[in-house]
Design a protein around this motif. Structure first.
Motif, PDB file in Angstrom:
ATOM      1  N   ARG A  31       0.833  -1.158  -0.031  1.00  0.00           N
ATOM      2  CA  ARG A  31      -0.077  -0.122   0.125  1.00  0.00           C
ATOM      3  C   ARG A  31       0.978   1.212  -0.062  1.00  0.00           C
ATOM      4  O   ARG A  31       1.854   1.249   0.711  1.00  0.00           O
ATOM      5  CB  ARG A  31      -0.704   0.046   1.187  1.00  0.00           C
ATOM      6  CG  ARG A  31      -1.987  -0.973   1.099  1.00  0.00           C
ATOM      7  CD  ARG A  31      -3.196  -0.631   2.132  1.00  0.00           C
ATOM      8  NE  ARG A  31      -2.752  -0.822   3.298  1.00  0.00           N
ATOM      9  CZ  ARG A  31      -3.091  -0.203   4.419  1.00  0.00           C
ATOM     10  NH1 ARG A  31      -3.746   0.719   4.165  1.00  0.00           N
ATOM     11  NH2 ARG A  31      -2.520  -0.830   5.715  1.00  0.00           N
ATOM     12  N   SER A  32       0.302   2.378  -0.568  1.00  0.00           N
ATOM     13  CA  SER A  32       1.091   3.608  -0.476  1.00  0.00           C
ATOM     14  C   SER A  32       1.530   3.768   0.922  1.00  0.00           C
ATOM     15  O   SER A  32       0.932   3.579   1.675  1.00  0.00           O
ATOM     16  CB  SER A  32       0.278   4.725  -0.987  1.00  0.00           C
ATOM     17  OG  SER A  32      -0.393   4.586  -2.218  1.00  0.00           O
ATOM     18  N   ASN A  33       2.803   4.321   1.153  1.00  0.00           N
ATOM     19  CA  ASN A  33       3.157   4.908   2.337  1.00  0.00           C
ATOM     20  C   ASN A  33       3.857   3.660   3.259  1.00  0.00           C
ATOM     21  O   ASN A  33       3.881   3.864   4.307  1.00  0.00           O
ATOM     22  CB  ASN A  33       2.337   5.759   2.998  1.00  0.00           C
ATOM     23  CG  ASN A  33       2.917   6.828   3.791  1.00  0.00           C
ATOM     24  OD1 ASN A  33       3.873   7.596   3.298  1.00  0.00           O
ATOM     25  ND2 ASN A  33       2.320   7.125   4.955  1.00  0.00           N
ATOM     26  N   VAL A  34       3.845   2.460   2.621  1.00  0.00           N
ATOM     27  CA  VAL A  34       4.042   1.275   3.591  1.00  0.00           C
ATOM     28  C   VAL A  34       5.507   1.427   3.942  1.00  0.00           C
ATOM     29  O   VAL A  34       5.951   0.742   4.876  1.00  0.00           O
ATOM     30  CB  VAL A  34       3.746   0.047   2.651  1.00  0.00           C
ATOM     31  CG1 VAL A  34       4.461  -0.231   1.538  1.00  0.00           C
ATOM     32  CG2 VAL A  34       3.651  -1.172   3.693  1.00  0.00           C
ATOM     33  N   GLY A  35       6.277   2.009   3.097  1.00  0.00           N
ATOM     34  CA  GLY A  35       7.852   2.180   3.442  1.00  0.00           C
ATOM     35  C   GLY A  35       8.518   1.456   2.400  1.00  0.00           C
ATOM     36  O   GLY A  35       9.613   0.970   2.464  1.00  0.00           O
ATOM     37  N   THR A 142       7.078  -3.960   7.475  1.00  0.00           N
ATOM     38  CA  THR A 142       8.073  -2.901   7.490  1.00  0.00           C
ATOM     39  C   THR A 142       7.780  -1.937   8.988  1.00  0.00           C
ATOM     40  O   THR A 142       6.685  -2.324   9.630  1.00  0.00           O
ATOM     41  CB  THR A 142       7.493  -1.821   6.366  1.00  0.00           C
ATOM     42  OG1 THR A 142       6.156  -1.494   6.485  1.00  0.00           O
ATOM     43  CG2 THR A 142       7.704  -2.503   5.016  1.00  0.00           C
ATOM     44  N   LYS A 143       9.027  -1.096   8.896  1.00  0.00           N
ATOM     45  CA  LYS A 143       8.766  -0.148  10.085  1.00  0.00           C
ATOM     46  C   LYS A 143       8.800  -0.777  11.425  1.00  0.00           C
ATOM     47  O   LYS A 143       8.018  -0.240  12.520  1.00  0.00           O
ATOM     48  CB  LYS A 143       7.802   0.823  10.001  1.00  0.00           C
ATOM     49  CG  LYS A 143       7.488   1.480   8.595  1.00  0.00           C
ATOM     50  CD  LYS A 143       6.215   2.541   8.371  1.00  0.00           C
ATOM     51  CE  LYS A 143       6.123   2.914   7.051  1.00  0.00           C
ATOM     52  NZ  LYS A 143       5.002   4.115   6.944  1.00  0.00           N
ATOM     53  N   VAL A 144       9.260  -1.819  11.636  1.00  0.00           N
ATOM     54  CA  VAL A 144       9.197  -2.384  13.139  1.00  0.00           C
ATOM     55  C   VAL A 144       9.754  -1.788  14.397  1.00  0.00           C
ATOM     56  O   VAL A 144       9.441  -1.963  15.308  1.00  0.00           O
ATOM     57  CB  VAL A 144       9.691  -3.832  13.061  1.00  0.00           C
ATOM     58  CG1 VAL A 144       8.888  -5.132  12.101  1.00  0.00           C
ATOM     59  CG2 VAL A 144      11.186  -4.182  12.575  1.00  0.00           C
TER      60      VAL A 144
HETATM   61  P1  GDP Z   1       6.271   4.366   0.061  1.00  0.00           P
HETATM   62  O1  GDP Z   1       5.200   5.268  -0.139  1.00  0.00           O
HETATM   63  O2  GDP Z   1       5.746   3.056   0.333  1.00  0.00           O
HETATM   64  O3  GDP Z   1       7.163   4.471  -0.936  1.00  0.00           O
HETATM   65  O4  GDP Z   1       6.763   4.868   1.588  1.00  0.00           O
HETATM   66  P2  GDP Z   1       8.039   5.501   1.891  1.00  0.00           P
HETATM   67  O5  GDP Z   1       9.293   4.760   1.917  1.00  0.00           O
HETATM   68  O6  GDP Z   1       8.105   6.930   1.344  1.00  0.00           O
HETATM   69  O7  GDP Z   1       7.906   5.773   3.564  1.00  0.00           O
HETATM   70  C1  GDP Z   1       6.544   6.339   3.871  1.00  0.00           C
HETATM   71  C2  GDP Z   1       7.060   7.076   5.262  1.00  0.00           C
HETATM   72  O8  GDP Z   1       7.268   6.267   6.097  1.00  0.00           O
HETATM   73  C3  GDP Z   1       7.889   8.163   5.213  1.00  0.00           C
HETATM   74  O9  GDP Z   1       8.128   9.066   5.961  1.00  0.00           O
HETATM   75  C4  GDP Z   1       9.198   7.259   5.745  1.00  0.00           C
HETATM   76  O10 GDP Z   1      10.249   8.017   6.446  1.00  0.00           O
HETATM   77  C5  GDP Z   1       8.793   6.326   6.875  1.00  0.00           C
HETATM   78  N1  GDP Z   1       9.445   4.989   7.139  1.00  0.00           N
HETATM   79  C6  GDP Z   1       9.633   4.480   5.958  1.00  0.00           C
HETATM   80  N2  GDP Z   1      10.379   2.988   6.395  1.00  0.00           N
HETATM   81  C7  GDP Z   1      10.618   3.544   7.932  1.00  0.00           C
HETATM   82  C8  GDP Z   1      11.061   2.649   8.756  1.00  0.00           C
HETATM   83  O11 GDP Z   1      11.599   1.403   8.784  1.00  0.00           O
HETATM   84  N3  GDP Z   1      10.983   2.998  10.094  1.00  0.00           N
HETATM   85  C9  GDP Z   1      10.395   4.328  10.446  1.00  0.00           C
HETATM   86  N4  GDP Z   1      10.594   4.892  11.523  1.00  0.00           N
HETATM   87  N5  GDP Z   1       9.882   5.018   9.379  1.00  0.00           N
HETATM   88  C10 GDP Z   1       9.987   4.536   7.904  1.00  0.00           C
END
Ligand code: GDP
Length: 205
Positions: A31-35, A142-144
Motif C-alpha cells: 500500500r502507498s506509504n508502507v515504506g 515494515t517499520k518494526v
Molecule cells: P512508500 O510510499 O511505500 O514508498 O513509503 P516511503 O518509503 O516513502 O515511507 C513512507 C513514510 O514512512 C516516510 O515518512 C518514511 O520516512 C517512513 N518510513 C519508511 N520506512 C520506515 C521505517 O523502517 N521506520 C520508520 N520509523 N519510518 C519509516
C-alpha cells in the motif's frame, strides 16, 4: 550479498516493454506509504534510488533497477490509496496483474505490510489473488522500529499469521524489517542471493 552497483534502468506501463527477461527479478509492492521506497533504498544502500515520500499513489509505473549487473529489483506502484482517481486505479490493476502474471523471469514478489496495522482487507485480498494465480510471494513487515517493544513485533506477526491461516494452508516466508535500523536487510538479501543461484543453475541445465 554485497551491493556493488544499483542503477535505474526504465519505467514502463506495460510488462511487454520491460527489459529483456534475462536476469532473475524481484518485485516489491504494498500500500502507498508502507515504506517501500525506504526499504528499496535500505536494501541497496542508496539514499535516493527509489523516491521516498512522493505524493502517495503518484508513481503508477513499473520501475526496473539493475543490481550488481545480475538481477532486477522492481518497484511497483503502491495500491489502496483512496485519493487516486478511479481511472488511475482502473489502469493500475491490469498493468500490475499483467506484469505479475506474465513476466517470465519474476522469481518472487515481496508484499510489504506496515507492521503497526492490523490485517487490512486490501492486503489480504491482494495476497489471496496472488495465491489463486500462482504468483509466488513473501511477506515483508515494515517499520518494526515503530513498535516500541520487541514482544509487540512478535505478537503482531503471530496474529497476522493466524489471520492468514484462516485462508491459507501454508504460510509464505515472512521478513521483519526496519529501514530506519537496517533490520532484515541481511535476511532479504540472502534470500535473493539463494534464488539467484537457483535461477542460474536452472538456466545452465
Ligand atoms: P512508500 O510510499 O511505500 O514508498 O513509503 P516511503 O518509503 O516513502 O515511507 C513512507 C513514510 O514512512 C516516510 O515518512 C518514511 O520516512 C517512513 N518510513 C519508511 N520506512 C520506515 C521505517 O523502517 N521506520 C520508520 N520509523 N519510518 C519509516
Amino acid at each position: 550479498m554485497k551491493i556493488k552497483e544499483a542503477k535505474f534502468v526504465t519505467s514502463n506501463t506495460d510488462y511487454r516493454l520491460c527489459p529483456e527477461p534475462d536476469r532473475p527479478e524481484y518485485a516489491f509492492i504494498g500500500r502507498s506509504n508502507v515504506g517501500k521506497s525506504s526499504l528499496i533504498n535500505m536494501l541497496t544502500d542508496r539514499k535516493n534510488l527509489a523516491k521516498t515520500s512522493q505524493q502517495p499513489g503518484k508513481t503508477q509505473l513499473i520501475n526496473h533497477f539493475m543490481i550488481n549487473d545480475s538481477w532486477y529489483l522492481v518497484d511497483l506502484p503502491g495500491y489502496g490509496y483512496a485519493k487516486v482517481s478511479k481511472t488511475d486505479r482502473e489502469s493500475w490493476q491490469p498493468m500490475i496483474d499483467n506484469y505479475l502474471r506474465n513476466r517470465p523471469n519474476l522469481v518472487c514478489t515481496f508484499v510489504l505490510i506496515d507492521s503497526r496495522h492490523d490485517p487490512q482487507r486490501v492486503d489480504l485480498e491482494f495476497m489471496e489473488k496472488l495465491g489463486q494465480d500462482g504468483v509466488p510471494f513473501h511477506i515483508v513487515f515494515t517499520k518494526v522500529d515503530k513498535l516500541k517493544k520487541s514482544n509487540q513485533v512478535l505478537t503482531h506477526v503471530e496474529s497476522y499469521k493466524q489471520k492468514l491461516l484462516e485462508v491459507w494452508e501454508e504460510l509464505p516466508p515472512i521478513f521483519v524489517t526496519s529501514s530506519e535500523k537496517g533490520e532484515g536487510r541481511e535476511a532479504l538479501l540472502e534470500t535473493i542471493e539463494n534464488y539467484n543461484l537457483a535461477f542460474e543453475e536452472a538456466r545452465s541445465r
